[in-house]
Design a protein around this motif. Structure first.
Motif, PDB file in Angstrom:
ATOM      1  N   LEU A  58     -50.789  14.251  11.677  1.00  0.00           N
ATOM      2  CA  LEU A  58     -50.436  14.244  13.102  1.00  0.00           C
ATOM      3  C   LEU A  58     -49.383  13.194  13.413  1.00  0.00           C
ATOM      4  O   LEU A  58     -48.533  13.401  14.268  1.00  0.00           O
ATOM      5  CB  LEU A  58     -51.698  13.977  13.937  1.00  0.00           C
ATOM      6  CG  LEU A  58     -51.530  13.778  15.442  1.00  0.00           C
ATOM      7  CD1 LEU A  58     -51.003  15.044  16.092  1.00  0.00           C
ATOM      8  CD2 LEU A  58     -52.850  13.374  16.082  1.00  0.00           C
ATOM      9  N   GLU A  96     -45.759  14.631  13.137  1.00  0.00           N
ATOM     10  CA  GLU A  96     -45.433  15.994  13.544  1.00  0.00           C
ATOM     11  C   GLU A  96     -44.387  16.066  14.644  1.00  0.00           C
ATOM     12  O   GLU A  96     -43.464  16.856  14.589  1.00  0.00           O
ATOM     13  CB  GLU A  96     -46.702  16.721  14.004  1.00  0.00           C
ATOM     14  CG  GLU A  96     -46.445  18.193  14.282  1.00  0.00           C
ATOM     15  CD  GLU A  96     -47.396  18.760  15.306  1.00  0.00           C
ATOM     16  OE1 GLU A  96     -47.794  18.031  16.234  1.00  0.00           O
ATOM     17  OE2 GLU A  96     -47.717  19.939  15.214  1.00  0.00           O
ATOM     18  N   ARG A 128     -54.603  14.642  21.796  1.00  0.00           N
ATOM     19  CA  ARG A 128     -53.826  15.192  20.686  1.00  0.00           C
ATOM     20  C   ARG A 128     -54.610  15.129  19.385  1.00  0.00           C
ATOM     21  O   ARG A 128     -54.639  16.087  18.603  1.00  0.00           O
ATOM     22  CB  ARG A 128     -52.510  14.431  20.531  1.00  0.00           C
ATOM     23  CG  ARG A 128     -51.482  14.779  21.606  1.00  0.00           C
ATOM     24  CD  ARG A 128     -50.099  14.311  21.199  1.00  0.00           C
ATOM     25  NE  ARG A 128     -50.026  12.861  21.061  1.00  0.00           N
ATOM     26  CZ  ARG A 128     -49.476  12.234  20.034  1.00  0.00           C
ATOM     27  NH1 ARG A 128     -48.985  12.912  19.024  1.00  0.00           N
ATOM     28  NH2 ARG A 128     -49.423  10.919  19.989  1.00  0.00           N
ATOM     29  N   TRP A 148     -55.926  18.332  17.304  1.00  0.00           N
ATOM     30  CA  TRP A 148     -55.422  18.449  15.943  1.00  0.00           C
ATOM     31  C   TRP A 148     -56.570  18.598  14.944  1.00  0.00           C
ATOM     32  O   TRP A 148     -56.508  19.402  14.013  1.00  0.00           O
ATOM     33  CB  TRP A 148     -54.578  17.214  15.613  1.00  0.00           C
ATOM     34  CG  TRP A 148     -53.862  17.291  14.295  1.00  0.00           C
ATOM     35  CD1 TRP A 148     -54.304  16.821  13.099  1.00  0.00           C
ATOM     36  CD2 TRP A 148     -52.583  17.880  14.047  1.00  0.00           C
ATOM     37  NE1 TRP A 148     -53.380  17.055  12.122  1.00  0.00           N
ATOM     38  CE2 TRP A 148     -52.310  17.713  12.669  1.00  0.00           C
ATOM     39  CE3 TRP A 148     -51.639  18.506  14.849  1.00  0.00           C
ATOM     40  CZ2 TRP A 148     -51.144  18.158  12.073  1.00  0.00           C
ATOM     41  CZ3 TRP A 148     -50.471  18.961  14.260  1.00  0.00           C
ATOM     42  CH2 TRP A 148     -50.226  18.789  12.899  1.00  0.00           C
TER      43      TRP A 148
END
Length: 301
Positions: free
Chosen positions: A112, A115, A288, A292
């Motif tokens: 993550l 990304e 997030r 994820w």
């Protein structure tokens, strides 16, 4: 109405305790108590019933929390989104079992960080499910991985994935027992094999025996090591049998370092939960990471 008073009220409602709410808010307990009393005077109604251990919301308190909480969470999201855009680094604190966090969670979250070009600093703490949930409730973690579904309004849990448990041992033990013996005679065929576990209480072995054999293990643990990766290493070395998550021992099974001693029609499963403090998914970096991990977990089952 003062938004600070409402924020304190919602935190107390979720925490069920002035003391715990004070810790989460970074305030003293007398300050929290004073703010709640001020809000109760403004409304002319009691919001909580004080008890020996914590507080319980009144009907009015419940109604106010259900009305106010979504709006306060939305304000936090708006504020934090602005901070996120201007910040180069956010830190995510997470807690959970060492093996699962190391083998599954951290590699996923490391993906993550790069990304979208934004950095996410990670701080991990290892411990039992109870320790992870206590740390989350106290504000030490942003996310917790737990095999226990928490109770109460303070924490919100989402099922993440199920892990399958496998009964394994080194080939020499599997050869000694013989193919089909366990199916014919039941767990008595295993009484000659030493047991490797993470705790004296034999949590994984006992759960496997109860689920598959409808019995208890006959022998105590011979080797106790508080890490499933060490349990696997001991099993590979021939120290005895062990019950392990399939994700952890798949490679060892494929290369023949250990063998499955039994393949029940319905293998024992254990569910992992992704847990946050209620309302904190309004924080973009927490949301997030939460999303994820949910996406990553679809490949773990």
């Amino acid at each position: 109405m003062d938004l600070a008073l409402l924020r304190t009220f919602v935190t107390v409602h979720r925490a069920g305790s002035f003391t715990r709410a004070a810790a989460l808010l970074g305030l003293s307990q007398p300050t929290v108590t004073s703010q709640i009393r001020t809000l109760e005077r403004q409304l002319g109604r009691p919001l909580f019933l004080r008890q020996a251990r914590g507080v319980t919301p009144t009907t009015i308190g419940d109604e106010l929390a259900h009305k106010a909480a979504p709006h306060l969470d939305a304000l936090v999201e708006i504020t934090e989104t602005g901070l996120e855009e201007n910040a180069s680094l956010r830190t995510l604190h997470l807690g959970g079992p060492a093996e699962f966090v190391a083998e599954r969670v951290l590699p996923a979250l490391t993906g993550l960080t790069g990304e979208d070009g934004r950095s996410l600093a990670l701080r991990a703490s290892f411990g039992t499910a109870e320790e992870a949930l206590e740390g989350l409730a106290a504000g030490h973690h942003d996310l917790a991985i737990s095999t226990v579904r928490p109770r109460g309004a303070l924490l919100s849990a989402t099922p993440l994935c199920d892990e399958e448990h496998v009964l394994v041992a080194a080939p020499r033990w599997a050869d000694l027992i013989g193919d089909g013996t366990l199916r014919r005679t039941g767990p008595s065929a295993l009484e000659q094999v030493p047991v490797i576990e993470v705790h004296e209480s034999l949590p994984l072995v006992s759960r496997y025996w109860a689920s598959v054999f409808d019995s208890r293990p006959a022998s105590p643990g011979d080797v106790i090591v508080p890490d499933l990766r060490a349990v696997l290493a001991c099993a590979v070395a021939g120290a005895g049998l062990a019950v392990l998550p399939r994700y952890l021992c798949t490679a060892a099974l494929e290369r023949g370092a250990v063998r499955a001693l039994h393949e029940p029609a319905v293998p024992p499963l254990r569910t992992y939960f992704l847990v946050v403090r209620t309302g904190t998914l309004a924080l973009p970096h927490v949301a997030r990471a939460h999303d994820w991990l949910q996406r990553a977990a679809t490949d773990w089952c």
